[in-house]
Design an enzyme around this catalytic site. Sequence first.
Site, PDB file in Angstrom:
ATOM      1  N   MET A  30       0.856  -1.155  -0.017  1.00 20.24           N
ATOM      2  CA  MET A  30      -0.102  -0.174   0.038  1.00 20.24           C
ATOM      3  C   MET A  30       1.003   1.298   0.016  1.00 20.24           C
ATOM      4  SD  MET A  30      -3.550  -1.011   1.823  1.00 20.24           S
ATOM      5  CE  MET A  30      -3.140  -0.531   3.555  1.00 20.24           C
ATOM      6  N   GLY A  31       2.361   1.109  -0.450  1.00 20.72           N
ATOM      7  CA  GLY A  31       3.153   1.947  -0.586  1.00 20.72           C
ATOM      8  C   GLY A  31       3.577   2.742   0.901  1.00 20.72           C
ATOM      9  N   GLY A  36      11.516  -2.355   5.833  1.00 18.44           N
ATOM     10  CA  GLY A  36      10.703  -3.502   6.005  1.00 18.44           C
ATOM     11  C   GLY A  36      10.107  -3.976   4.719  1.00 18.44           C
ATOM     12  N   HIS A  37       9.685  -3.248   3.792  1.00 15.11           N
ATOM     13  CA  HIS A  37       9.234  -3.667   2.459  1.00 15.11           C
ATOM     14  C   HIS A  37      10.521  -4.044   1.700  1.00 15.11           C
ATOM     15  CE1 HIS A  37       5.785  -0.678   3.223  1.00 15.11           C
ATOM     16  NE2 HIS A  37       5.108  -1.952   3.228  1.00 15.11           N
ATOM     17  N   GLN A  61     -10.443  -2.595   2.284  1.00 13.28           N
ATOM     18  CA  GLN A  61      -9.918  -3.187   3.641  1.00 13.28           C
ATOM     19  C   GLN A  61      -9.808  -2.434   4.745  1.00 13.28           C
ATOM     20  OE1 GLN A  61      -5.988  -3.959   1.643  1.00 13.28           O
ATOM     21  NE2 GLN A  61      -5.148  -3.792   3.769  1.00 13.28           N
ATOM     22  N   GLY A 148       4.627 -10.432   4.336  1.00  9.29           N
ATOM     23  CA  GLY A 148       5.350 -10.417   5.404  1.00  9.29           C
ATOM     24  C   GLY A 148       4.704 -11.095   6.615  1.00  9.29           C
ATOM     25  N   SER A 186       6.900  -0.360  10.049  1.00  9.88           N
ATOM     26  CA  SER A 186       5.538  -0.154   9.432  1.00  9.88           C
ATOM     27  C   SER A 186       5.410   1.247   8.807  1.00  9.88           C
ATOM     28  CB  SER A 186       4.409  -0.349  10.544  1.00  9.88           C
ATOM     29  OG  SER A 186       2.987  -0.009  10.225  1.00  9.88           O
ATOM     30  N   SER A 187       4.553   1.495   7.988  1.00  7.97           N
ATOM     31  CA  SER A 187       4.190   2.785   7.202  1.00  7.97           C
ATOM     32  C   SER A 187       3.511   3.773   8.288  1.00  7.97           C
ATOM     33  CB  SER A 187       3.056   2.430   6.030  1.00  7.97           C
ATOM     34  OG  SER A 187       3.742   1.713   5.042  1.00  7.97           O
ATOM     35  N   ARG A 188       2.708   3.104   9.242  1.00  9.32           N
ATOM     36  CA  ARG A 188       2.046   3.871  10.258  1.00  9.32           C
ATOM     37  C   ARG A 188       3.100   4.778  11.236  1.00  9.32           C
ATOM     38  NH1 ARG A 188      -3.484   2.091  10.319  1.00  9.32           N
ATOM     39  NH2 ARG A 188      -3.702   0.287   8.713  1.00  9.32           N
TER      40      ARG A 188
HETATM   41  P1  AMP Z   1       1.787  -2.989   3.506  1.00  2.00           P
HETATM   42  O1  AMP Z   1       1.992  -1.808   2.526  1.00  2.00           O
HETATM   43  O2  AMP Z   1       1.460  -2.631   4.681  1.00  2.00           O
HETATM   44  O3  AMP Z   1       0.372  -3.538   2.962  1.00  2.00           O
HETATM   45  O4  AMP Z   1       2.555  -4.226   3.424  1.00  2.00           O
HETATM   46  C1  AMP Z   1       3.150  -4.781   2.301  1.00  2.00           C
HETATM   47  C2  AMP Z   1       3.630  -6.007   2.420  1.00  2.00           C
HETATM   48  O5  AMP Z   1       4.930  -5.676   3.347  1.00  2.00           O
HETATM   49  C3  AMP Z   1       2.947  -7.219   3.430  1.00  2.00           C
HETATM   50  O6  AMP Z   1       2.922  -8.302   2.973  1.00  2.00           O
HETATM   51  C4  AMP Z   1       3.329  -6.879   4.818  1.00  2.00           C
HETATM   52  O7  AMP Z   1       3.025  -7.944   5.564  1.00  2.00           O
HETATM   53  C5  AMP Z   1       4.746  -6.488   4.591  1.00  2.00           C
HETATM   54  N1  AMP Z   1       5.495  -5.799   5.579  1.00  2.00           N
HETATM   55  C6  AMP Z   1       5.153  -4.695   6.348  1.00  2.00           C
HETATM   56  N2  AMP Z   1       5.944  -4.269   7.330  1.00  2.00           N
HETATM   57  C7  AMP Z   1       6.771  -5.094   7.085  1.00  2.00           C
HETATM   58  C8  AMP Z   1       7.870  -5.519   8.102  1.00  2.00           C
HETATM   59  N3  AMP Z   1       8.203  -4.834   9.257  1.00  2.00           N
HETATM   60  N4  AMP Z   1       8.653  -6.786   7.980  1.00  2.00           N
HETATM   61  C9  AMP Z   1       8.167  -7.374   7.041  1.00  2.00           C
HETATM   62  N5  AMP Z   1       7.257  -7.385   6.021  1.00  2.00           N
HETATM   63  C10 AMP Z   1       6.658  -6.337   6.274  1.00  2.00           C
END
Ligand code: AMP
Length: 283
Positions: A30-31, A36-37, A61, A148, A186-188
């Site tokens: 989701m950018g 982590g990404h 979602q 993740g 986390s993006s948050r």
């Molecule tokens: P999101 O953009 O938050 O939807 O995350 C996209 C992908 O990145 C999802 O599969 C998440 O589980 C993974 N992800 C997000 N944060 C982490 C992290 N700290 N470590 C590993 N994977 C992550």
Amino acid sequence: MLLFKRIADLQIYIGTQKKLGKTIGFVPTMGALHNGHMTLMEKAIEENDLLVCSIFVNPTQFNEKEDLVKYPRTIDNDVTMLTEVGCQILFLPEVSEIYPKDLVTPDFDFGNLDKPMEGAFRPGHFDGVAQVVYRLLDIVKPTSLYMGQKDYQQWAIIQSMLEQLNSEIELVRCEIARGEDGLAMSSRNMRLTKEAKAIAPNIHKTLLEAKENLVNLSIQEVKAKAIASLNEIPAFELDYFEIADGNTLETITKKEDSKLIVACTAVFLANVRLIDNMILKSE
Ligand code: AMP
């Protein structure tokens, strides 16, 4: 890096590459990308000929409209990070492209998987996740999908979805990337104040203690101690701390009953909802 906004253009390109025998690793996001990404991107690049990353803030979602509005959007920085890591293809669709009016997506039965934890606190969230991942996979048709462990329940649900579809796509679970202080990236996190950032690592600390405690204590004792530790911190507002079977996500009462045990938690800190988890036992 090639950037596609239209499904048709992306599919022509991917189709050509697949005819050449190239394998496609896919990382949906989701950018608001962070390191982590990038660990997912690196793994996908290492294991495939081509990496497709999608950036799509999926409206279906978000169970709270305000959360969708507040979700961070940092597309220029995302493009820079993806270029630097070596991503070859970015898919950046509009909502109307992903959800045309006549779109029909299947319903899935996730049994218990979508009921507890995030499922209980964010009604409809996983229906939206399953819908968008189904749609994206149908568009990209990758060889492998990288997700993740950070979103443990999401990962389990997508695995179940792939099984229900008899899909040949391999789902790769990537470890949680953490900062030096232990906070799961986390993006948050970018919405946390400096003070909140100093407090947030207590979530990871509590999970680590739970893992240690499980050696000598019962599940109930471990859970009670963890909840007490989190509640001790006034800035935290706990949604849940659960200890569950890592495969079924059923709550467990006896540690001997499960080969795989996971602790999952969700905590509000300064209006930001943080989730984290840890595998406490795996045989
Ligand atoms: P999101 O953009 O938050 O939807 O995350 C996209 C992908 O990145 C999802 O599969 C998440 O589980 C993974 N992800 C997000 N944060 C982490 C992290 N700290 N470590 C590993 N994977 C992550």
